[in-house]
Motif scaffolding. Structure first.
Motif, PDB file in Angstrom:
ATOM      1  N   LEU A   1      -7.980  -8.854 -13.497  1.00 34.68           N
ATOM      2  CA  LEU A   1      -8.451  -7.614 -12.897  1.00 34.68           C
ATOM      3  C   LEU A   1      -8.648  -6.546 -13.964  1.00 34.68           C
ATOM      4  CD1 LEU A   1      -6.465  -6.926  -9.614  1.00 34.68           C
ATOM      5  CD2 LEU A   1      -8.871  -7.496  -9.850  1.00 34.68           C
ATOM      6  N   ALA A   2      -9.753  -5.830 -13.888  1.00 39.39           N
ATOM      7  CA  ALA A   2      -9.982  -4.723 -14.820  1.00 39.39           C
ATOM      8  C   ALA A   2      -9.037  -3.568 -14.507  1.00 39.39           C
ATOM      9  CB  ALA A   2     -11.431  -4.264 -14.737  1.00 39.39           C
ATOM     10  N   ASP A   3      -8.674  -3.426 -13.238  1.00 37.66           N
ATOM     11  CA  ASP A   3      -7.797  -2.338 -12.794  1.00 37.66           C
ATOM     12  C   ASP A   3      -6.730  -2.932 -11.881  1.00 37.66           C
ATOM     13  OD1 ASP A   3      -6.547  -0.078 -11.888  1.00 37.66           O
ATOM     14  OD2 ASP A   3      -8.259   0.693 -10.762  1.00 37.66           O
ATOM     15  N   SER A   4      -5.478  -2.961 -12.329  1.00 39.66           N
ATOM     16  CA  SER A   4      -4.403  -3.576 -11.548  1.00 39.66           C
ATOM     17  C   SER A   4      -4.150  -2.840 -10.237  1.00 39.66           C
ATOM     18  CB  SER A   4      -3.112  -3.638 -12.364  1.00 39.66           C
ATOM     19  OG  SER A   4      -2.664  -2.337 -12.701  1.00 39.66           O
ATOM     20  N   GLU A   5      -4.576  -1.576 -10.148  1.00 37.88           N
ATOM     21  CA  GLU A   5      -4.397  -0.832  -8.896  1.00 37.88           C
ATOM     22  C   GLU A   5      -5.227  -1.426  -7.764  1.00 37.88           C
ATOM     23  OE1 GLU A   5      -2.458   1.885  -7.790  1.00 37.88           O
ATOM     24  OE2 GLU A   5      -1.374   1.164  -9.545  1.00 37.88           O
ATOM     25  N   ARG A   6      -6.179  -2.257  -8.111  1.00 36.85           N
ATOM     26  CA  ARG A   6      -7.007  -2.885  -7.077  1.00 36.85           C
ATOM     27  C   ARG A   6      -6.242  -3.955  -6.316  1.00 36.85           C
ATOM     28  NH1 ARG A   6      -9.293  -3.555  -3.421  1.00 36.85           N
ATOM     29  NH2 ARG A   6     -11.509  -3.560  -2.944  1.00 36.85           N
ATOM     30  N   TYR A   7      -5.062  -4.341  -6.862  1.00 35.19           N
ATOM     31  CA  TYR A   7      -4.178  -5.274  -6.151  1.00 35.19           C
ATOM     32  C   TYR A   7      -3.020  -4.508  -5.498  1.00 35.19           C
ATOM     33  CZ  TYR A   7      -1.683  -9.642  -5.170  1.00 35.19           C
ATOM     34  OH  TYR A   7      -1.045 -10.703  -4.540  1.00 35.19           O
ATOM     35  N   GLN A   8      -3.207  -3.213  -5.315  1.00 42.02           N
ATOM     36  CA  GLN A   8      -2.270  -2.381  -4.569  1.00 42.02           C
ATOM     37  C   GLN A   8      -3.035  -1.765  -3.402  1.00 42.02           C
ATOM     38  OE1 GLN A   8       0.839  -2.433  -5.475  1.00 42.02           O
ATOM     39  NE2 GLN A   8       0.992  -2.534  -7.706  1.00 42.02           N
ATOM     40  N   THR A   9      -2.352  -1.588  -2.280  1.00 39.81           N
ATOM     41  CA  THR A   9      -2.985  -0.924  -1.147  1.00 39.81           C
ATOM     42  C   THR A   9      -2.897   0.587  -1.319  1.00 39.81           C
ATOM     43  OG1 THR A   9      -1.023  -0.636   0.261  1.00 39.81           O
ATOM     44  CG2 THR A   9      -2.091  -2.814   0.267  1.00 39.81           C
ATOM     45  N   ILE A  10      -3.657   1.319  -0.513  1.00 34.72           N
ATOM     46  CA  ILE A  10      -3.592   2.784  -0.587  1.00 34.72           C
ATOM     47  C   ILE A  10      -2.271   3.299  -0.011  1.00 34.72           C
ATOM     48  CG2 ILE A  10      -6.099   3.001  -0.468  1.00 34.72           C
ATOM     49  CD1 ILE A  10      -5.722   4.005   2.444  1.00 34.72           C
ATOM     50  N   PHE A  11      -1.506   2.425   0.651  1.00 34.48           N
ATOM     51  CA  PHE A  11      -0.225   2.819   1.239  1.00 34.48           C
ATOM     52  C   PHE A  11       0.954   2.512   0.310  1.00 34.48           C
ATOM     53  CE2 PHE A  11      -3.051   1.065   4.596  1.00 34.48           C
ATOM     54  CZ  PHE A  11      -3.392   2.262   5.209  1.00 34.48           C
ATOM     55  N   ALA A  12       0.691   1.852  -0.824  1.00 38.02           N
ATOM     56  CA  ALA A  12       1.757   1.342  -1.686  1.00 38.02           C
ATOM     57  C   ALA A  12       2.634   2.473  -2.222  1.00 38.02           C
ATOM     58  CB  ALA A  12       1.154   0.550  -2.837  1.00 38.02           C
ATOM     59  N   LYS A  13       3.936   2.379  -1.936  1.00 40.49           N
ATOM     60  CA  LYS A  13       4.892   3.393  -2.376  1.00 40.49           C
ATOM     61  C   LYS A  13       6.121   2.767  -3.018  1.00 40.49           C
ATOM     62  CE  LYS A  13       3.716   6.706   1.327  1.00 40.49           C
ATOM     63  NZ  LYS A  13       2.818   5.832   2.101  1.00 40.49           N
ATOM     64  N   GLU A  14       6.797   1.911  -2.277  1.00 39.98           N
ATOM     65  CA  GLU A  14       8.089   1.392  -2.707  1.00 39.98           C
ATOM     66  C   GLU A  14       7.912   0.108  -3.521  1.00 39.98           C
ATOM     67  OE1 GLU A  14      10.629   3.209  -2.111  1.00 39.98           O
ATOM     68  OE2 GLU A  14       9.644   4.603  -0.747  1.00 39.98           O
ATOM     69  N   VAL A  15       8.249   0.164  -4.820  1.00 41.85           N
ATOM     70  CA  VAL A  15       8.116  -0.997  -5.697  1.00 41.85           C
ATOM     71  C   VAL A  15       9.124  -2.068  -5.302  1.00 41.85           C
ATOM     72  CG1 VAL A  15       8.333  -1.816  -8.069  1.00 41.85           C
ATOM     73  CG2 VAL A  15       7.276   0.397  -7.610  1.00 41.85           C
ATOM     74  N   GLY A  16       8.663  -3.322  -5.253  1.00 45.27           N
ATOM     75  CA  GLY A  16       9.625  -4.377  -4.936  1.00 45.27           C
ATOM     76  C   GLY A  16       9.021  -5.718  -4.605  1.00 45.27           C
ATOM     77  N   SER A  17       7.702  -5.817  -4.466  1.00 43.39           N
ATOM     78  CA  SER A  17       7.092  -7.074  -4.043  1.00 43.39           C
ATOM     79  C   SER A  17       6.503  -7.852  -5.215  1.00 43.39           C
ATOM     80  CB  SER A  17       5.987  -6.810  -3.011  1.00 43.39           C
ATOM     81  OG  SER A  17       6.543  -6.522  -1.755  1.00 43.39           O
ATOM     82  N   ALA A  18       6.441  -9.175  -5.022  1.00 46.18           N
ATOM     83  CA  ALA A  18       5.800 -10.053  -5.997  1.00 46.18           C
ATOM     84  C   ALA A  18       4.343 -10.302  -5.632  1.00 46.18           C
ATOM     85  CB  ALA A  18       6.555 -11.377  -6.087  1.00 46.18           C
ATOM     86  N   ALA A  19       3.928  -9.819  -4.473  1.00 46.22           N
ATOM     87  CA  ALA A  19       2.551  -9.993  -4.014  1.00 46.22           C
ATOM     88  C   ALA A  19       2.192  -8.817  -3.115  1.00 46.22           C
ATOM     89  CB  ALA A  19       2.394 -11.313  -3.262  1.00 46.22           C
ATOM     90  N   ALA A  20       0.896  -8.570  -2.984  1.00 45.53           N
ATOM     91  CA  ALA A  20       0.431  -7.453  -2.161  1.00 45.53           C
ATOM     92  C   ALA A  20       0.297  -7.883  -0.697  1.00 45.53           C
ATOM     93  CB  ALA A  20      -0.918  -6.960  -2.663  1.00 45.53           C
ATOM     94  N   PRO A  21       0.486  -6.942   0.228  1.00 46.43           N
ATOM     95  CA  PRO A  21       0.158  -7.183   1.639  1.00 46.43           C
ATOM     96  C   PRO A  21      -1.360  -7.089   1.787  1.00 46.43           C
ATOM     97  CG  PRO A  21       0.973  -4.956   1.384  1.00 46.43           C
ATOM     98  CD  PRO A  21       1.029  -5.592   0.022  1.00 46.43           C
ATOM     99  N   THR A  22      -2.042  -8.200   1.537  1.00 47.00           N
ATOM    100  CA  THR A  22      -3.480  -8.157   1.235  1.00 47.00           C
ATOM    101  C   THR A  22      -4.370  -7.731   2.396  1.00 47.00           C
ATOM    102  OG1 THR A  22      -3.586 -10.554   1.625  1.00 47.00           O
ATOM    103  CG2 THR A  22      -3.295  -9.812  -0.642  1.00 47.00           C
ATOM    104  N   ALA A  23      -3.921  -7.866   3.626  1.00 52.21           N
ATOM    105  CA  ALA A  23      -4.757  -7.419   4.741  1.00 52.21           C
ATOM    106  C   ALA A  23      -5.019  -5.924   4.663  1.00 52.21           C
ATOM    107  CB  ALA A  23      -4.105  -7.772   6.074  1.00 52.21           C
ATOM    108  N   ALA A  24      -4.095  -5.179   4.052  1.00 58.64           N
ATOM    109  CA  ALA A  24      -4.238  -3.728   3.960  1.00 58.64           C
ATOM    110  C   ALA A  24      -5.047  -3.293   2.741  1.00 58.64           C
ATOM    111  CB  ALA A  24      -2.861  -3.069   3.920  1.00 58.64           C
ATOM    112  N   LEU A  25      -5.446  -4.242   1.888  1.00 53.50           N
ATOM    113  CA  LEU A  25      -6.254  -3.886   0.726  1.00 53.50           C
ATOM    114  C   LEU A  25      -7.602  -3.299   1.134  1.00 53.50           C
ATOM    115  CD1 LEU A  25      -5.702  -6.922  -1.695  1.00 53.50           C
ATOM    116  CD2 LEU A  25      -4.805  -4.595  -1.952  1.00 53.50           C
ATOM    117  N   HIS A  26      -8.041  -3.568   2.366  1.00 53.46           N
ATOM    118  CA  HIS A  26      -9.364  -3.129   2.821  1.00 53.46           C
ATOM    119  C   HIS A  26      -9.383  -1.676   3.304  1.00 53.46           C
ATOM    120  CE1 HIS A  26     -10.110  -7.386   2.618  1.00 53.46           C
ATOM    121  NE2 HIS A  26      -9.268  -7.634   3.602  1.00 53.46           N
ATOM    122  N   PHE A  27      -8.218  -1.092   3.494  1.00 49.20           N
ATOM    123  CA  PHE A  27      -8.172   0.267   4.030  1.00 49.20           C
ATOM    124  C   PHE A  27      -8.597   1.296   2.992  1.00 49.20           C
ATOM    125  CE2 PHE A  27      -5.732  -1.651   7.370  1.00 49.20           C
ATOM    126  CZ  PHE A  27      -5.859  -0.805   8.460  1.00 49.20           C
TER     127      PHE A  27
END
Length: 329
Positions: A152-178
């Motif tokens: 990925l050119a920008d790692s934030e693209r694997y974070q959702t717009i709701f991402a706050k609390e650090v702790g996961s090994a993977a993104a909740p990908t259904a929310a990546l579209h919001f």
């Protein structure tokens, strides 16, 4: 049930390697009538009074590259999560020659192997002059699913717009579209949005290797349902719309938090979730099993339609909207 019942043919070129731009231009299949939409259409597919629930977890920059202090050999660690205090569980590569007591330097982070590795998994004692989480963020890389081969050119693209609390090994990908626009239009239609937190582990990517799903052991994951979220769910006069399988597991665990190893399989009686927004999952995974439990036999026709219409699959792929089958409630 046989694991083979959750198999289907997925061509490799249908697994999306990069996220689509903008986020809400991803396609959305409404499986209730098999109509095609864009994700930005979601507010119009829901009704005033519905309640959308998202996972606010943030993916940790958990991929660390380091060197053994004695030999200088390269070591890669993928942090799975904190065990307690300074101890962390991690997947180490290459693991064959590593032993307890081995010291590894990951930039500003010093690590000592305390236990293992066993099947590549070890317990590390991590130390840094700064806060360890801060040091991990500075030294680490956001890990992508193993089926994504493109950096990925920008790692934030694997974070959702709701991402706050650090702790996961993977993104909740259904929310990546919001996007903020989608959230704003949900609110304009009288559709509220609330958050939960479930810390996603790497088990989410692990295929079921046992002959039956009953033989598969799902790993536990930490979750938290805020009182304000639970109050909105209890007062909801419409439908509860879970964004992603992690939200389903958190809500259907029937608790305000803790650890859950809930494995939702066909026959499960859903008590909270009415609609599910999710991506298209890989064959023989616990994610697909949950979807089948939720929407019933119609999943196979929906997936066939999606494949025939050119939908993109997996983490960076397109989305679907599914309704709970009446006999599964």
């Amino acid at each position: 049930m046989l694991t083979s019942e959750f198999d289907y043919s997925l061509p490799a070129d249908r697994i999306a390697q990069v996220p689509i731009e903008p986020r809400d231009s991803a396609r959305l299949l409404d499986t209730r009538d098999l109509t095609d939409h864009r994700f930005r259409d979601l507010p119009e597919l829901l009704e005033p009074g519905d309640l959308v629930v998202v996972n606010r977890t943030r993916v940790r920059a958990a991929r660390l590259i380091g060197r053994k202090l004695m030999s200088g050999g390269r070591v890669e660690a993928l942090l799975l999560g904190r065990v307690t205090g300074t101890l962390w569980r991690a997947i180490l590569k290459p693991a064959r020659r590593l032993r307890p007591g081995e010291e590894i330097a990951f930039g500003a982070i010093s690590a000592t192997i305390v236990e293992g590795p066993v099947d590549g998994v070890a317990v590390l004692d991590l130390w840094s002059a700064d806060d360890v989480e801060t040091a991990i963020t500075a030294a680490g890389q956001v890990p992508l699913p193993p089926y994504i081969k493109t950096e990925l050119a920008d790692s934030e693209r694997y974070q959702t717009i709701f991402a706050k609390e650090v702790g996961s090994a993977a993104a909740p990908t259904a929310a990546l579209h919001f996007t903020e626009d989608v959230v704003g239009r949900l609110q304009e239609r009288g559709i509220d949005l609330v958050e939960i937190e479930l810390r996603i582990g790497l088990d989410t990517f692990r295929p079921i290797s046992s002959p039956t799903i009953e033989q598969h052991q799902i790993h536990s994951e930490e979750f938290f349902v805020p009182d304000s979220t639970q109050a909105k769910i209890d007062a909801c006069q419409g439908r509860v719309v879970a964004v992603g399988t992690t939200v389903v597991r958190a809500l259907e665990s029937q608790s305000d938090g803790g650890s859950t190893d809930l494995f939702i399989t066909p026959g499960f009686r859903f008590r909270v979730v009415d609609l599910l927004v999710t991506n298209f999952h890989l064959p023989r995974t616990t994610l697909l099993v949950l979807l089948v439990a939720f929407m019933g036999d119609g999943w196979r026709n929906a997936y066939e339609v999606a494949l025939n219409r050119g939908y993109r699959f997996a983490s960076f792929g397109d989305a679907m909207l599914a309704e709970l089958q009446a006999d599964h409630a």
